[in-house]
Design a protein around this motif. Structure first.
Motif, PDB file in Angstrom:
ATOM      1  N   GLY A  29       3.887   1.459   3.340  1.00 18.34           N
ATOM      2  CA  GLY A  29       2.688   0.408   3.345  1.00 18.34           C
ATOM      3  C   GLY A  29       2.682  -0.351   1.885  1.00 18.34           C
ATOM      4  O   GLY A  29       1.928  -1.360   1.966  1.00 18.34           O
ATOM      5  N   ALA A  30       3.276   0.036   0.907  1.00 17.07           N
ATOM      6  CA  ALA A  30       3.136  -0.458  -0.376  1.00 17.07           C
ATOM      7  C   ALA A  30       3.616  -1.969  -0.238  1.00 17.07           C
ATOM      8  O   ALA A  30       3.145  -2.969  -1.027  1.00 17.07           O
ATOM      9  N   HIS A  31       4.713  -2.453   0.246  1.00 19.89           N
ATOM     10  CA  HIS A  31       5.043  -3.699   0.633  1.00 19.89           C
ATOM     11  C   HIS A  31       4.145  -4.729   1.175  1.00 19.89           C
ATOM     12  O   HIS A  31       3.697  -5.764   0.872  1.00 19.89           O
ATOM     13  N   ALA A  32       3.510  -3.980   2.536  1.00 21.13           N
ATOM     14  CA  ALA A  32       2.736  -4.984   2.994  1.00 21.13           C
ATOM     15  C   ALA A  32       1.099  -5.091   2.062  1.00 21.13           C
ATOM     16  O   ALA A  32       0.609  -6.253   2.252  1.00 21.13           O
ATOM     17  N   ALA A  33       0.678  -4.096   1.428  1.00 15.88           N
ATOM     18  CA  ALA A  33      -0.548  -4.069   0.475  1.00 15.88           C
ATOM     19  C   ALA A  33      -0.106  -5.264  -0.423  1.00 15.88           C
ATOM     20  O   ALA A  33      -1.240  -6.063  -0.776  1.00 15.88           O
ATOM     21  N   ARG A  34       0.975  -5.175  -1.059  1.00 16.21           N
ATOM     22  CA  ARG A  34       1.320  -5.875  -2.167  1.00 16.21           C
ATOM     23  C   ARG A  34       1.238  -7.387  -1.478  1.00 16.21           C
ATOM     24  O   ARG A  34       0.671  -8.342  -2.400  1.00 16.21           O
ATOM     25  N   SER A  35       1.915  -7.640  -0.426  1.00 15.02           N
ATOM     26  CA  SER A  35       2.069  -8.892  -0.046  1.00 15.02           C
ATOM     27  C   SER A  35       0.604  -9.466   0.262  1.00 15.02           C
ATOM     28  O   SER A  35       0.300 -10.722   0.175  1.00 15.02           O
ATOM     29  N   TYR A  36      -0.347  -8.651   0.775  1.00 17.15           N
ATOM     30  CA  TYR A  36      -1.759  -8.973   1.281  1.00 17.15           C
ATOM     31  C   TYR A  36      -2.397  -9.439  -0.230  1.00 17.15           C
ATOM     32  O   TYR A  36      -2.860 -10.602  -0.208  1.00 17.15           O
ATOM     33  N   CYS A  37      -2.286  -8.719  -1.256  1.00 19.44           N
ATOM     34  CA  CYS A  37      -2.720  -9.189  -2.508  1.00 19.44           C
ATOM     35  C   CYS A  37      -2.455 -10.402  -3.004  1.00 19.44           C
ATOM     36  O   CYS A  37      -2.986 -11.213  -3.728  1.00 19.44           O
ATOM     37  N   GLN A  38      -0.718 -10.566  -2.966  1.00 19.37           N
ATOM     38  CA  GLN A  38      -0.341 -11.774  -3.523  1.00 19.37           C
ATOM     39  C   GLN A  38      -0.669 -12.820  -2.891  1.00 19.37           C
ATOM     40  O   GLN A  38      -0.847 -14.024  -3.425  1.00 19.37           O
ATOM     41  N   SER A  39      -1.016 -12.846  -1.380  1.00 21.86           N
ATOM     42  CA  SER A  39      -1.495 -13.926  -0.476  1.00 21.86           C
ATOM     43  C   SER A  39      -2.803 -14.400  -1.104  1.00 21.86           C
ATOM     44  O   SER A  39      -3.304 -15.445  -0.652  1.00 21.86           O
ATOM     45  N   ARG A  40      -3.615 -13.562  -1.805  1.00 19.90           N
ATOM     46  CA  ARG A  40      -4.843 -13.739  -2.341  1.00 19.90           C
ATOM     47  C   ARG A  40      -5.066 -13.965  -4.051  1.00 19.90           C
ATOM     48  O   ARG A  40      -5.923 -13.610  -4.683  1.00 19.90           O
ATOM     49  N   ASP A  41      -3.888 -14.318  -4.370  1.00 19.00           N
ATOM     50  CA  ASP A  41      -3.494 -14.751  -5.671  1.00 19.00           C
ATOM     51  C   ASP A  41      -3.933 -13.493  -6.588  1.00 19.00           C
ATOM     52  O   ASP A  41      -4.257 -13.520  -7.780  1.00 19.00           O
ATOM     53  N   PHE A  42      -3.647 -12.207  -6.323  1.00 20.17           N
ATOM     54  CA  PHE A  42      -3.447 -10.993  -7.082  1.00 20.17           C
ATOM     55  C   PHE A  42      -2.157 -10.587  -7.357  1.00 20.17           C
ATOM     56  O   PHE A  42      -1.192 -10.881  -6.335  1.00 20.17           O
ATOM     57  N   ALA A  43      -1.795 -10.085  -8.547  1.00 22.00           N
ATOM     58  CA  ALA A  43      -0.608  -9.786  -8.985  1.00 22.00           C
ATOM     59  C   ALA A  43       0.163  -8.359  -8.023  1.00 22.00           C
ATOM     60  O   ALA A  43       1.159  -8.399  -7.734  1.00 22.00           O
ATOM     61  N   GLN A  44      -0.929  -7.461  -7.864  1.00 18.79           N
ATOM     62  CA  GLN A  44      -0.610  -6.239  -7.297  1.00 18.79           C
ATOM     63  C   GLN A  44      -1.533  -5.381  -6.471  1.00 18.79           C
ATOM     64  O   GLN A  44      -2.833  -5.643  -6.581  1.00 18.79           O
ATOM     65  N   VAL A  99       3.447  -0.767  10.523  1.00 11.00           N
ATOM     66  CA  VAL A  99       2.700  -1.135   9.233  1.00 11.00           C
ATOM     67  C   VAL A  99       1.331  -0.428   8.928  1.00 11.00           C
ATOM     68  O   VAL A  99       0.919  -0.215   8.015  1.00 11.00           O
ATOM     69  N   ASP A 100       0.535  -0.854  10.304  1.00 11.35           N
ATOM     70  CA  ASP A 100      -0.770  -0.130  10.170  1.00 11.35           C
ATOM     71  C   ASP A 100      -0.892   1.169   9.872  1.00 11.35           C
ATOM     72  O   ASP A 100      -1.839   1.550   9.081  1.00 11.35           O
ATOM     73  N   GLN A 101       0.070   1.888  10.352  1.00 11.24           N
ATOM     74  CA  GLN A 101      -0.075   3.431  10.075  1.00 11.24           C
ATOM     75  C   GLN A 101       0.138   3.647   8.701  1.00 11.24           C
ATOM     76  O   GLN A 101      -0.166   4.694   8.075  1.00 11.24           O
ATOM     77  N   CYS A 102       1.241   2.935   8.123  1.00 11.95           N
ATOM     78  CA  CYS A 102       1.494   3.158   6.738  1.00 11.95           C
ATOM     79  C   CYS A 102       0.678   3.003   5.675  1.00 11.95           C
ATOM     80  O   CYS A 102       0.212   3.551   4.563  1.00 11.95           O
ATOM     81  N   LEU A 103      -0.236   1.742   6.087  1.00  8.86           N
ATOM     82  CA  LEU A 103      -1.468   1.035   5.317  1.00  8.86           C
ATOM     83  C   LEU A 103      -2.539   2.266   5.307  1.00  8.86           C
ATOM     84  O   LEU A 103      -3.199   2.803   4.528  1.00  8.86           O
ATOM     85  N   SER A 142      -2.969  -1.639  -6.123  1.00 14.19           N
ATOM     86  CA  SER A 142      -3.070  -0.537  -6.887  1.00 14.19           C
ATOM     87  C   SER A 142      -3.275   0.753  -5.936  1.00 14.19           C
ATOM     88  O   SER A 142      -2.946   1.810  -6.414  1.00 14.19           O
ATOM     89  N   SER A 143      -3.909   0.303  -4.832  1.00 14.77           N
ATOM     90  CA  SER A 143      -4.038   1.344  -3.891  1.00 14.77           C
ATOM     91  C   SER A 143      -4.288   0.730  -2.392  1.00 14.77           C
ATOM     92  O   SER A 143      -4.656  -0.185  -2.146  1.00 14.77           O
ATOM     93  N   TYR A 144      -4.177   1.669  -1.368  1.00 13.34           N
ATOM     94  CA  TYR A 144      -4.316   1.240  -0.174  1.00 13.34           C
ATOM     95  C   TYR A 144      -4.719   2.533   0.802  1.00 13.34           C
ATOM     96  O   TYR A 144      -4.067   3.490   0.703  1.00 13.34           O
ATOM     97  N   ARG A 145      -5.698   2.564   1.805  1.00 13.32           N
ATOM     98  CA  ARG A 145      -6.037   3.668   2.544  1.00 13.32           C
ATOM     99  C   ARG A 145      -7.007   3.437   3.624  1.00 13.32           C
ATOM    100  O   ARG A 145      -7.565   2.371   3.471  1.00 13.32           O
ATOM    101  N   ARG A 146      -7.050   4.321   4.545  1.00 14.41           N
ATOM    102  CA  ARG A 146      -7.962   4.058   5.700  1.00 14.41           C
ATOM    103  C   ARG A 146      -9.480   4.059   5.310  1.00 14.41           C
ATOM    104  O   ARG A 146      -9.566   5.191   4.348  1.00 14.41           O
ATOM    105  N   VAL A 147     -10.099   3.721   5.765  1.00 14.40           N
ATOM    106  CA  VAL A 147     -11.567   3.587   5.450  1.00 14.40           C
ATOM    107  C   VAL A 147     -12.223   3.862   6.692  1.00 14.40           C
ATOM    108  O   VAL A 147     -12.257   3.267   7.798  1.00 14.40           O
ATOM    109  N   ASP A 148     -13.282   4.837   6.645  1.00 16.55           N
ATOM    110  CA  ASP A 148     -14.206   5.188   7.750  1.00 16.55           C
ATOM    111  C   ASP A 148     -15.437   4.279   7.720  1.00 16.55           C
ATOM    112  O   ASP A 148     -15.760   3.637   6.935  1.00 16.55           O
ATOM    113  N   PRO A 149     -15.404   3.761   9.110  1.00 18.10           N
ATOM    114  CA  PRO A 149     -16.420   2.453   9.165  1.00 18.10           C
ATOM    115  C   PRO A 149     -17.576   3.190   8.468  1.00 18.10           C
ATOM    116  O   PRO A 149     -18.742   2.134   8.266  1.00 18.10           O
TER     117      PRO A 149
END
Length: 101
Positions: free
Chosen positions: A48-63, A37-41, A65-72
């Motif tokens: 990674g779409a399901h994991a990202a959506r679940s993360y947002c929904q766990s914080r009371d967001f509906a969906q 899942v980490d590589q998908c995100l 819209s994007s997810y990507r790797r971030v450089d520190p």
């Protein structure tokens, strides 16, 4: 001419409703969990779409819209410089998930 006020009213309602949509970006540690899942995100793959959506929904967001790797270096002040969290060739990576209400 009566259609012009109706058209302006509709445009105002659409603009007001889009302005009320809340968007928030969450930066989370991307830790290898053995499931991939980490590589998908991090790669932005569709798996990674399901994991990202679940993360947002766990914080009371509906969906998500994007997810990507971030450089520190993109994260200001909250993440130690590259190399500081590296041990035995493994460095922490981070993922940005954009959530919408």
């Amino acid at each position: 001419m009566r259609s012009l006020p109706a058209l302006l009213c509709c445009a105002f309602i659409v603009a007001a409703s889009s302005a009320s949509a809340e968007t928030r970006v969450f930066i989370i540690a991307n830790q290898a969990d053995g499931y991939g899942v980490d590589q998908c995100l991090a790669k932005g793959d569709t798996c990674g779409a399901h994991a990202a959506r679940s993360y947002c929904q766990s914080r009371d967001f509906a969906q998500a819209s994007s997810y990507r790797r971030v450089d520190p270096d993109e994260i200001t002040g909250s993440v130690p410089k590259s190399g500081a969290n590296c041990s035995h060739g493994h460095c922490d990576e981070y993922v940005a998930i954009t959530c919408q209400r």
